[in-house]
Write a protein that holds these residues in place. Sequence first.
Motif, PDB file in Angstrom:
ATOM      1  N   HIS A 161       0.839  -1.149  -0.056  1.00 62.12           N
ATOM      2  CA  HIS A 161       0.057   0.023   0.055  1.00 62.12           C
ATOM      3  C   HIS A 161       0.903   1.336  -0.188  1.00 62.12           C
ATOM      4  CE1 HIS A 161      -3.591   2.534   1.030  1.00 62.12           C
ATOM      5  NE2 HIS A 161      -2.611   3.224   1.579  1.00 62.12           N
ATOM      6  N   VAL A 162       1.849   1.390   0.758  1.00 60.82           N
ATOM      7  CA  VAL A 162       2.992   2.540   0.834  1.00 60.82           C
ATOM      8  C   VAL A 162       3.636   2.772  -0.272  1.00 60.82           C
ATOM      9  CG1 VAL A 162       2.723   2.447   3.400  1.00 60.82           C
ATOM     10  CG2 VAL A 162       4.783   1.379   2.208  1.00 60.82           C
ATOM     11  N   THR A 163       3.540   1.699  -1.138  1.00 61.98           N
ATOM     12  CA  THR A 163       4.420   1.771  -2.604  1.00 61.98           C
ATOM     13  C   THR A 163       3.544   2.358  -3.592  1.00 61.98           C
ATOM     14  OG1 THR A 163       3.959  -0.605  -2.957  1.00 61.98           O
ATOM     15  CG2 THR A 163       6.147   0.098  -1.725  1.00 61.98           C
ATOM     16  N   GLY A 164       2.118   2.321  -3.407  1.00 64.79           N
ATOM     17  CA  GLY A 164       1.176   2.745  -4.268  1.00 64.79           C
ATOM     18  C   GLY A 164       0.442   1.597  -5.093  1.00 64.79           C
ATOM     19  N   ARG A 165       1.055   0.341  -4.673  1.00 64.12           N
ATOM     20  CA  ARG A 165       0.065  -0.900  -5.066  1.00 64.12           C
ATOM     21  C   ARG A 165      -1.100  -1.285  -4.328  1.00 64.12           C
ATOM     22  NH1 ARG A 165       3.593  -6.336  -6.628  1.00 64.12           N
ATOM     23  NH2 ARG A 165       1.764  -7.503  -7.429  1.00 64.12           N
ATOM     24  N   HIS A 166      -2.169  -1.371  -4.957  1.00 62.81           N
ATOM     25  CA  HIS A 166      -3.450  -1.742  -4.190  1.00 62.81           C
ATOM     26  C   HIS A 166      -4.142  -2.990  -4.713  1.00 62.81           C
ATOM     27  CE1 HIS A 166      -2.675   2.224  -2.458  1.00 62.81           C
ATOM     28  NE2 HIS A 166      -2.672   2.796  -3.501  1.00 62.81           N
ATOM     29  N   SER A 167      -3.654  -3.521  -5.656  1.00 66.89           N
ATOM     30  CA  SER A 167      -4.332  -4.731  -6.160  1.00 66.89           C
ATOM     31  C   SER A 167      -3.315  -5.639  -6.566  1.00 66.89           C
ATOM     32  CB  SER A 167      -5.250  -4.340  -7.416  1.00 66.89           C
ATOM     33  OG  SER A 167      -4.487  -3.846  -8.257  1.00 66.89           O
ATOM     34  N   HIS A 168      -3.705  -6.973  -7.059  1.00 73.13           N
ATOM     35  CA  HIS A 168      -2.919  -8.072  -7.459  1.00 73.13           C
ATOM     36  C   HIS A 168      -1.899  -8.477  -6.626  1.00 73.13           C
ATOM     37  CE1 HIS A 168      -4.515  -7.360 -11.491  1.00 73.13           C
ATOM     38  NE2 HIS A 168      -4.192  -6.065 -11.442  1.00 73.13           N
ATOM     39  N   PHE A 169      -2.224  -8.741  -5.676  1.00 73.06           N
ATOM     40  CA  PHE A 169      -1.460  -9.182  -4.511  1.00 73.06           C
ATOM     41  C   PHE A 169      -0.933 -10.796  -4.549  1.00 73.06           C
ATOM     42  CE2 PHE A 169      -3.455  -5.938  -1.238  1.00 73.06           C
ATOM     43  CZ  PHE A 169      -2.583  -4.858  -2.017  1.00 73.06           C
ATOM     44  N   GLN A 170      -1.596 -11.361  -5.301  1.00 80.72           N
ATOM     45  CA  GLN A 170      -1.214 -12.797  -5.536  1.00 80.72           C
ATOM     46  C   GLN A 170       0.249 -13.268  -5.810  1.00 80.72           C
ATOM     47  OE1 GLN A 170      -3.563 -11.055  -7.343  1.00 80.72           O
ATOM     48  NE2 GLN A 170      -5.435 -12.295  -7.328  1.00 80.72           N
ATOM     49  N   LYS A 171       0.968 -12.277  -6.470  1.00 79.75           N
ATOM     50  CA  LYS A 171       2.174 -12.084  -6.984  1.00 79.75           C
ATOM     51  C   LYS A 171       3.244 -11.851  -5.715  1.00 79.75           C
ATOM     52  CE  LYS A 171       1.450 -11.176 -11.846  1.00 79.75           C
ATOM     53  NZ  LYS A 171       1.886 -10.627 -13.120  1.00 79.75           N
ATOM     54  N   ILE A 172       2.760 -11.464  -4.555  1.00 80.82           N
ATOM     55  CA  ILE A 172       3.489 -10.992  -3.510  1.00 80.82           C
ATOM     56  C   ILE A 172       3.638 -12.303  -2.571  1.00 80.82           C
ATOM     57  CG2 ILE A 172       3.654  -9.647  -1.433  1.00 80.82           C
ATOM     58  CD1 ILE A 172       2.112  -7.427  -2.850  1.00 80.82           C
ATOM     59  N   PRO A 173       4.822 -12.680  -2.266  1.00 82.06           N
ATOM     60  CA  PRO A 173       4.911 -14.090  -1.573  1.00 82.06           C
ATOM     61  C   PRO A 173       4.358 -13.982  -0.216  1.00 82.06           C
ATOM     62  CG  PRO A 173       7.077 -12.862  -1.761  1.00 82.06           C
ATOM     63  CD  PRO A 173       6.199 -12.067  -2.611  1.00 82.06           C
ATOM     64  N   PHE A 174       4.664 -13.125   0.759  1.00 77.99           N
ATOM     65  CA  PHE A 174       3.991 -13.208   2.151  1.00 77.99           C
ATOM     66  C   PHE A 174       2.657 -12.874   2.089  1.00 77.99           C
ATOM     67  CE2 PHE A 174       6.117  -9.082   1.174  1.00 77.99           C
ATOM     68  CZ  PHE A 174       5.117  -8.060   1.609  1.00 77.99           C
ATOM     69  N   LEU A 175       1.762 -12.605   1.105  1.00 80.03           N
ATOM     70  CA  LEU A 175       0.322 -12.405   1.081  1.00 80.03           C
ATOM     71  C   LEU A 175      -0.330 -13.398   0.620  1.00 80.03           C
ATOM     72  CD1 LEU A 175       0.295  -8.553   0.222  1.00 80.03           C
ATOM     73  CD2 LEU A 175       0.075  -9.433   2.470  1.00 80.03           C
ATOM     74  N   ASN A 176      -1.229 -14.155   1.556  1.00 79.69           N
ATOM     75  CA  ASN A 176      -1.906 -15.290   0.919  1.00 79.69           C
ATOM     76  C   ASN A 176      -3.425 -15.094   1.187  1.00 79.69           C
ATOM     77  OD1 ASN A 176       0.564 -16.625   0.334  1.00 79.69           O
ATOM     78  ND2 ASN A 176       0.901 -17.118   2.368  1.00 79.69           N
ATOM     79  N   GLY A 177      -4.328 -15.426   0.256  1.00 83.04           N
ATOM     80  CA  GLY A 177      -5.874 -15.282   0.354  1.00 83.04           C
ATOM     81  C   GLY A 177      -6.346 -13.980   0.147  1.00 83.04           C
ATOM     82  N   SER A 179      -6.518 -10.385  -2.423  1.00 82.14           N
ATOM     83  CA  SER A 179      -5.940  -9.973  -3.746  1.00 82.14           C
ATOM     84  C   SER A 179      -5.964  -8.386  -3.930  1.00 82.14           C
ATOM     85  CB  SER A 179      -6.992 -10.418  -4.818  1.00 82.14           C
ATOM     86  OG  SER A 179      -8.280  -9.893  -4.469  1.00 82.14           O
ATOM     87  N   LYS A 180      -6.444  -7.752  -2.931  1.00 84.53           N
ATOM     88  CA  LYS A 180      -6.288  -6.294  -3.141  1.00 84.53           C
ATOM     89  C   LYS A 180      -6.695  -5.436  -1.781  1.00 84.53           C
ATOM     90  CE  LYS A 180     -11.147  -5.697  -4.511  1.00 84.53           C
ATOM     91  NZ  LYS A 180     -11.906  -5.153  -5.696  1.00 84.53           N
ATOM     92  N   CYS A 181      -6.480  -4.241  -1.684  1.00 87.47           N
ATOM     93  CA  CYS A 181      -6.843  -3.675  -0.571  1.00 87.47           C
ATOM     94  C   CYS A 181      -8.570  -3.465  -0.185  1.00 87.47           C
ATOM     95  CB  CYS A 181      -6.262  -1.940  -0.471  1.00 87.47           C
ATOM     96  SG  CYS A 181      -4.614  -2.109  -0.426  1.00 87.47           S
ATOM     97  N   LYS A 182      -8.864  -3.111   0.889  1.00 85.97           N
ATOM     98  CA  LYS A 182     -10.405  -2.947   1.263  1.00 85.97           C
ATOM     99  C   LYS A 182     -10.811  -1.616   0.919  1.00 85.97           C
ATOM    100  CE  LYS A 182     -12.326  -5.828   3.376  1.00 85.97           C
ATOM    101  NZ  LYS A 182     -13.343  -6.756   2.862  1.00 85.97           N
ATOM    102  N   HIS A 183      -9.821  -0.609   0.824  1.00 83.92           N
ATOM    103  CA  HIS A 183     -10.470   0.718   0.590  1.00 83.92           C
ATOM    104  C   HIS A 183     -10.874   1.039  -0.762  1.00 83.92           C
ATOM    105  CE1 HIS A 183      -6.898   1.798  -1.658  1.00 83.92           C
ATOM    106  NE2 HIS A 183      -5.947   1.233  -0.740  1.00 83.92           N
ATOM    107  N   THR A 184     -11.556   2.077  -0.923  1.00 82.89           N
ATOM    108  CA  THR A 184     -11.989   2.531  -2.175  1.00 82.89           C
ATOM    109  C   THR A 184     -10.764   3.092  -3.138  1.00 82.89           C
ATOM    110  OG1 THR A 184     -12.820   4.669  -1.598  1.00 82.89           O
ATOM    111  CG2 THR A 184     -14.225   3.172  -1.532  1.00 82.89           C
ATOM    112  N   LYS A 185     -11.148   3.461  -4.586  1.00 78.32           N
ATOM    113  CA  LYS A 185     -10.091   4.014  -5.212  1.00 78.32           C
ATOM    114  C   LYS A 185      -9.710   5.426  -4.731  1.00 78.32           C
ATOM    115  CE  LYS A 185      -9.165   5.360 -10.137  1.00 78.32           C
ATOM    116  NZ  LYS A 185      -9.840   5.162 -11.389  1.00 78.32           N
ATOM    117  N   LEU A 186      -8.363   5.702  -4.600  1.00 78.39           N
ATOM    118  CA  LEU A 186      -7.731   6.705  -4.193  1.00 78.39           C
ATOM    119  C   LEU A 186      -7.213   7.663  -5.235  1.00 78.39           C
ATOM    120  CD1 LEU A 186      -5.476   5.139  -1.667  1.00 78.39           C
ATOM    121  CD2 LEU A 186      -7.645   5.812  -1.238  1.00 78.39           C
TER     122      LEU A 186
END
Length: 382
Positions: A161-177, A179-186
């Motif tokens: 989130h702090v890097t500006g990435r809010h979706s497509h979390f499947q490719k991040i190794p330490f995030l499981n289950g 896919s994206k942030c819970k907030h609305t579009k920023l």
Amino acid sequence: GRGLDISIDGRYDSPGYSATNCTVSTIDLKTNLIIMVVNMHKRMRGIEGKSGRMEKEGVREGLKRIAALVYKIRSVCSDNDAKIGKMLREDAYFKDIKHLLDFWHLIKKINHDLRELEKKKSCPNIQFWRRKIINHAYFVHLKYARNRARGLNYWMSVLPHVTGRHSHFQKIPFLNGISKCKHTKLGRDTTHLIKRDSDEYQELKAVILKTTFLSGFLRASPKKNTSPNECFNSIINMYAPKKNASTPPWYEERVKLATLHFNNLSLLNMLNLREERYDTSVKVIGRGSRAVKRKMAKVDHAWRREVWQAIPGVIDGRLLEQFMKRMNAPSNQAYIEAMQNEEEEEEEEGEREEEGEGRAMSRRSWEEGCMERTWIRIRNQP
């Protein structure tokens, strides 16, 4: 029938690592009443003069005393003390007790580490994100009370989130289950974004993925905490301030007064006899924002008058003990009771002697009366 849900915490009589006394309080979270208080001293057996052992031994002693009263303990909520956690895990006596952690003690360390990062020149954006990260921690803690593993993943989603990435979390190794942030579009503001290949990102990642916090998050309870124990510790400061050194007997009596004070307030709250006057904001040292506290109506502590009335008798007893000590006489309670019993026996014996003398005098007067009546009868005969 399900057992007690209790919170337990220790309070040392002086700051630092040179404490002499430690009070471990156990509070029932349903009634908010103190059900057990254990006072430890560093010269006691098993502590061997090391202040850091007093709290753990006090927790052990307190739980065993509650179990001796035939009370079943379902869960224990404490701060993130590694010694207490290890004891509850490895001691077979506490195998049926569920150990929970207070979330405030966990997030306090994260907040401290983020404050330290703010001071570094290589981390200019941490000051902007710190408050937001702490708010996010409380959000996922309360939101995912039952699914702690999912809440833990959303906690770690702070890093993309702090890097500006809010979706497509499947490719991040330490995030499981997730896919994206819970907030609305920023918006498209990129002023305070952190680059993933920067030292600032690595420093933040080390704090967010801290092992002690991740393991503690899974055991933290959103409904149970140690805030009642912290309130009790503040009341102890009224009767036994940390700036004053104290002997174990003096300290124990002061803690008893604080226990009466706290339980009196809790009972009045249970009976709805305390009125809330207003809310006030208080500036707390170490916090970025002001805290809101409730101001309650004053309470009439009737037990204080009873204690005050009993003080003269206590002083007389203490003066008697000092007199006995100057006379080189035994000053234990059994000897004093024996002296009192001897005085009572002497008084009873004196009363019996007086009653005997009275009976002898009445007997003598009766005999004289009989002789006088007989003489009169003989004299009046023809």
